[in-house]
Design a protein around this motif. Structure first.
Motif, PDB file in Angstrom:
ATOM      1  N   THR A  10       0.818  -1.219   0.000  1.00  0.00           N
ATOM      2  CA  THR A  10       0.000   0.000   0.000  1.00  0.00           C
ATOM      3  C   THR A  10       0.848   1.263   0.000  1.00  0.00           C
ATOM      4  OG1 THR A  10      -1.721  -1.191   1.223  1.00  0.00           O
ATOM      5  CG2 THR A  10      -1.859   1.213   1.192  1.00  0.00           C
ATOM      6  N   ASP A  11       1.859   1.344   0.866  1.00  0.00           N
ATOM      7  CA  ASP A  11       2.678   2.558   0.962  1.00  0.00           C
ATOM      8  C   ASP A  11       3.402   2.838  -0.357  1.00  0.00           C
ATOM      9  OD1 ASP A  11       1.893   2.854   3.559  1.00  0.00           O
ATOM     10  OD2 ASP A  11       3.722   1.994   4.432  1.00  0.00           O
ATOM     11  N   GLU A  12       3.900   1.778  -0.999  1.00  0.00           N
ATOM     12  CA  GLU A  12       4.592   1.947  -2.279  1.00  0.00           C
ATOM     13  C   GLU A  12       3.629   2.452  -3.357  1.00  0.00           C
ATOM     14  OE1 GLU A  12       6.168  -0.878  -5.871  1.00  0.00           O
ATOM     15  OE2 GLU A  12       6.278  -1.682  -3.814  1.00  0.00           O
ATOM     16  N   LEU A  13       2.425   1.867  -3.397  1.00  0.00           N
ATOM     17  CA  LEU A  13       1.437   2.281  -4.400  1.00  0.00           C
ATOM     18  C   LEU A  13       1.035   3.741  -4.200  1.00  0.00           C
ATOM     19  CD1 LEU A  13      -0.914  -0.864  -4.395  1.00  0.00           C
ATOM     20  CD2 LEU A  13       0.931  -0.338  -5.997  1.00  0.00           C
ATOM     21  N   ILE A  14       0.808   4.126  -2.954  1.00  0.00           N
ATOM     22  CA  ILE A  14       0.387   5.499  -2.664  1.00  0.00           C
ATOM     23  C   ILE A  14       1.483   6.490  -3.050  1.00  0.00           C
ATOM     24  CG2 ILE A  14      -0.146   7.111  -0.793  1.00  0.00           C
ATOM     25  CD1 ILE A  14      -1.668   4.831   0.575  1.00  0.00           C
ATOM     26  N   ALA A  15       2.726   6.163  -2.725  1.00  0.00           N
ATOM     27  CA  ALA A  15       3.836   7.064  -3.064  1.00  0.00           C
ATOM     28  C   ALA A  15       3.948   7.239  -4.580  1.00  0.00           C
ATOM     29  CB  ALA A  15       5.145   6.507  -2.497  1.00  0.00           C
ATOM     30  N   ARG A  16       3.749   6.152  -5.316  1.00  0.00           N
ATOM     31  CA  ARG A  16       3.840   6.224  -6.783  1.00  0.00           C
ATOM     32  C   ARG A  16       2.700   7.074  -7.351  1.00  0.00           C
ATOM     33  NH1 ARG A  16       5.134   1.044 -10.690  1.00  0.00           N
ATOM     34  NH2 ARG A  16       4.944   2.125 -12.701  1.00  0.00           N
ATOM     35  N   ILE A  17       1.499   6.884  -6.826  1.00  0.00           N
ATOM     36  CA  ILE A  17       0.352   7.654  -7.317  1.00  0.00           C
ATOM     37  C   ILE A  17       0.532   9.133  -6.982  1.00  0.00           C
ATOM     38  CG2 ILE A  17      -2.151   7.981  -7.135  1.00  0.00           C
ATOM     39  CD1 ILE A  17      -2.250   4.945  -6.364  1.00  0.00           C
ATOM     40  N   LYS A  18       1.068   9.441  -5.801  1.00  0.00           N
ATOM     41  CA  LYS A  18       1.316  10.848  -5.431  1.00  0.00           C
ATOM     42  C   LYS A  18       2.292  11.504  -6.409  1.00  0.00           C
ATOM     43  CE  LYS A  18       2.040  12.334  -1.326  1.00  0.00           C
ATOM     44  NZ  LYS A  18       2.637  12.473   0.023  1.00  0.00           N
ATOM     45  N   ARG A  19       3.351  10.798  -6.779  1.00  0.00           N
ATOM     46  CA  ARG A  19       4.303  11.352  -7.751  1.00  0.00           C
ATOM     47  C   ARG A  19       3.607  11.614  -9.094  1.00  0.00           C
ATOM     48  NH1 ARG A  19       7.752   7.332  -5.559  1.00  0.00           N
ATOM     49  NH2 ARG A  19       7.397   5.989  -7.390  1.00  0.00           N
ATOM     50  N   SER A  20       2.714  10.704  -9.461  1.00  0.00           N
ATOM     51  CA  SER A  20       2.003  10.869 -10.728  1.00  0.00           C
ATOM     52  C   SER A  20       1.034  12.046 -10.670  1.00  0.00           C
ATOM     53  CB  SER A  20       1.235   9.589 -11.073  1.00  0.00           C
ATOM     54  OG  SER A  20       2.116   8.497 -11.206  1.00  0.00           O
ATOM     55  N   LEU A  21       0.406  12.258  -9.544  1.00  0.00           N
ATOM     56  CA  LEU A  21      -0.501  13.402  -9.395  1.00  0.00           C
ATOM     57  C   LEU A  21       0.256  14.710  -9.601  1.00  0.00           C
ATOM     58  CD1 LEU A  21      -2.654  12.296  -6.318  1.00  0.00           C
ATOM     59  CD2 LEU A  21      -3.433  12.526  -8.681  1.00  0.00           C
TER      60      LEU A  21
END
Length: 516
Positions: free
Chosen positions: A454-465
């Motif tokens: 979960t933490d890895e996915l959230i960090a990746r999505i934040k960078r994409s945002l």
């Protein structure tokens, strides 16, 4: 005349996919209107004026048995599409940077085509360039070939023409960005100019500007030759290339038109000429945009040949759309009888079926074939049911294209669809969903990753945002920066499994076997 031929090339067009240009969808539309379609075992296809190329890219990826050509005279568009094509390794797509005159005159070596499609371009070019397109169709379309043309319809756009003229005047006076170009129209609407009081459609369009992509608005309105057309005029021009009208690529507008009132239908049925009758339909619906299908040689399907073609029509229910007895379109509502409409709805939620299986289903015993077609057309028009002509094609090329599109979405490129082998083309996907899919794409067990990583996915999505500039909004309110991680966690927990299942259902990626 310069190389633009009246077309605005100051900015690149939007990355949009248009499903009515899919050869498998067009074949389905033809069969559902009792017209014989071309074979899709092996075919040639050409798109004129491909914009950023998303439609051509997706269609080539989902139809590996087709030989695709797409042409646009804007070098920005060609460069963008070539970059994606080469990265996704689509060997069956040839991208050309030529004007329509060069194509019509045979200056480019091309095959004869089974399908030629164009979205919007007829309304954005000069009379001379439109004549070149007709010459191209006459020269390169095979007997039995299909032309799909989307264009602005005069009946719905008539009162918008003064707005378009005002916007081009604003661009001439102010120049620069779309915001500056539209300032004159906004100002006049704000001081209650009588035109906007008496033409509410124009005023509504101004109110909608801020919610729309400025690139789309530039291409839609700031054309030197922006022209809506009456249907009969386009049909007459197409007849010069030996083309006859075969029907609509929009299920909402297929004959017999469900949305007409009894009085309207009775009046239209008194019009003997089918071209005149089709044009009168536009007055009943105040249609803004037409999606027409023309064929070179219209071969009607009798009952026996319709049953043969029905073996190739695949339909299935859309699980996200609930059944409603009263359904609405852009211009009318229809109240459906409960018996057969709901029966079809229930059948198609159990499994995918062919049209032939529906014809032979005991639930529809006693109904004429045309009655069943009528029920199914309405179900497709409401979004309850999806349709494809032919078997689902291998997914390898679609997988490669989707991997490229998702990777680029994370870097800020915006698409409105991904390749779906099941649809025989593309399917709409929002930007946030694409970023969620991109974060999960390479996981060997995506379902486990929702909780394990979960933490890895959230960090990746934040960078994409950050890269896309997308603002996360929930229930209409923008999420504050300090709450984004928590909200993304909730989205993954609440919707992650559904998004994975939906993506596997449409073929955005291959289903994974559960890990043991």
């Amino acid at each position: 005349m310069n190389w633009t031929a009246g077309y605005n090339t100051s900015v690149a067009y939007t990355n949009s996919y248009h499903h009515e240009q899919s050869p498998t969808f067009l074949n389905a539309c033809l069969v559902m209107q009792r017209v014989s379609p071309p074979s899709i075992d092996k075919f040639t296809y050409c798109e004129l004026g491909f914009g950023q190329g998303l439609t051509a890219l997706i269609l080539a990826a989902t139809h590996p048995n087709g030989d695709f050509y797409a042409c646009d005279f804007n070098p920005l568009h060609v460069l963008a599409a070539v970059s994606v094509r080469d990265e996704a390794r689509l060997p069956n797509l040839t991208l050309l940077e030529n004007d329509f005159g060069e194509l019509a005159q045979g200056k480019v070596e091309l095959p004869q085509f089974d399908y030629i499609t164009m979205h919007g371009i007829l309304s954005w070019i000069s009379d001379e360039t439109r004549a070149q397109i007709v010459q191209f169709l006459r020269r390169y379309l095979k007997p039995g070939g299909v032309v799909q043309a989307g264009y602005n319809a005069m009946t719905g756009c008539a009162q918008v023409m003064p707005l378009q003229r005002l916007l081009t005047l604003g661009a001439k006076r102010e120049g620069g960005t779309w915001t500056k170009a539209s300032a004159l129209a906004r100002t006049l609407a704000g001081i209650d100019a009588l035109h906007f009081q008496r033409n509410p459609d124009s005023l509504l369009r101004i109110h909608d500007f801020d919610a729309m992509d400025p690139r789309y608005l530039v291409h839609e309105y700031l054309q030197e030759a922006w022209t809506p057309f009456y249907f009969a005029d386009i049909a007459r021009e197409m007849s010069e290339a030996k083309l006859t009208f075969a029907g609509s690529a929009s299920f909402s507008h297929m004959l017999p038109v469900e949305w007409l009132t009894d009085e309207q239908r009775e009046m239209v049925n008194t019009i003997a000429d089918p071209i005149d009758a089709e044009e009168v339909h536009d007055y009943c619906s105040n249609r803004l945009f037409r999606r027409d299908i023309f064929v070179r040689g219209n071969m009607p399907l009798n009952d026996a040949r319709l049953r043969e073609q029905a073996e190739h029509i695949h339909v299935w229910g859309n699980a996200s759309v609930a059944y409603e007895r009263v359904v609405a379109s852009e211009h009318a509502t229809v109240t459906r009888g409960p018996e057969f409409h709901h029966t079809l709805y229930a059948l198609l939620r159990r499994s995918e079926m062919t049209l032939a299986q529906i014809f032979d289903s005991p639930e529809f015993t006693g109904l004429m074939l045309d009655d069943i077609l009528k029920i199914l057309r309405l179900s497709i028009a409401t979004g309850e049911t999806s349709i494809r002509y032919g078997a689902e094609q291998p997914c390898e090329t679609a997988d490669r294209l989707n991997a490229v599109l998702l990777s680029r979405a994370e870097r800020g490129e915006v698409w409105n669809a991904l390749a779906s082998p099941r649809m025989g083309g593309g399917a709409a996907v929002g930007t946030l969903d694409q970023l969620l899919l991109a974060s999960l794409h390479e996981k060997t067990d995506r379902t486990k990753a929702l909780s394990k990583d979960t933490d890895e996915l959230i960090a990746r999505i934040k960078r994409s945002l950050v890269a896309t500039g997308l603002r996360l909004r929930i229930a209409g309110a923008e999420v504050s920066p300090e709450d984004i991680e928590m909200r993304l966690g909730h989205i993954l927990a609440d919707s992650g499994k559904k998004l994975i299942a939906h993506s596997e259902h449409l073929g955005f990626w291959r289903a994974q076997k559960p890990a043991r």
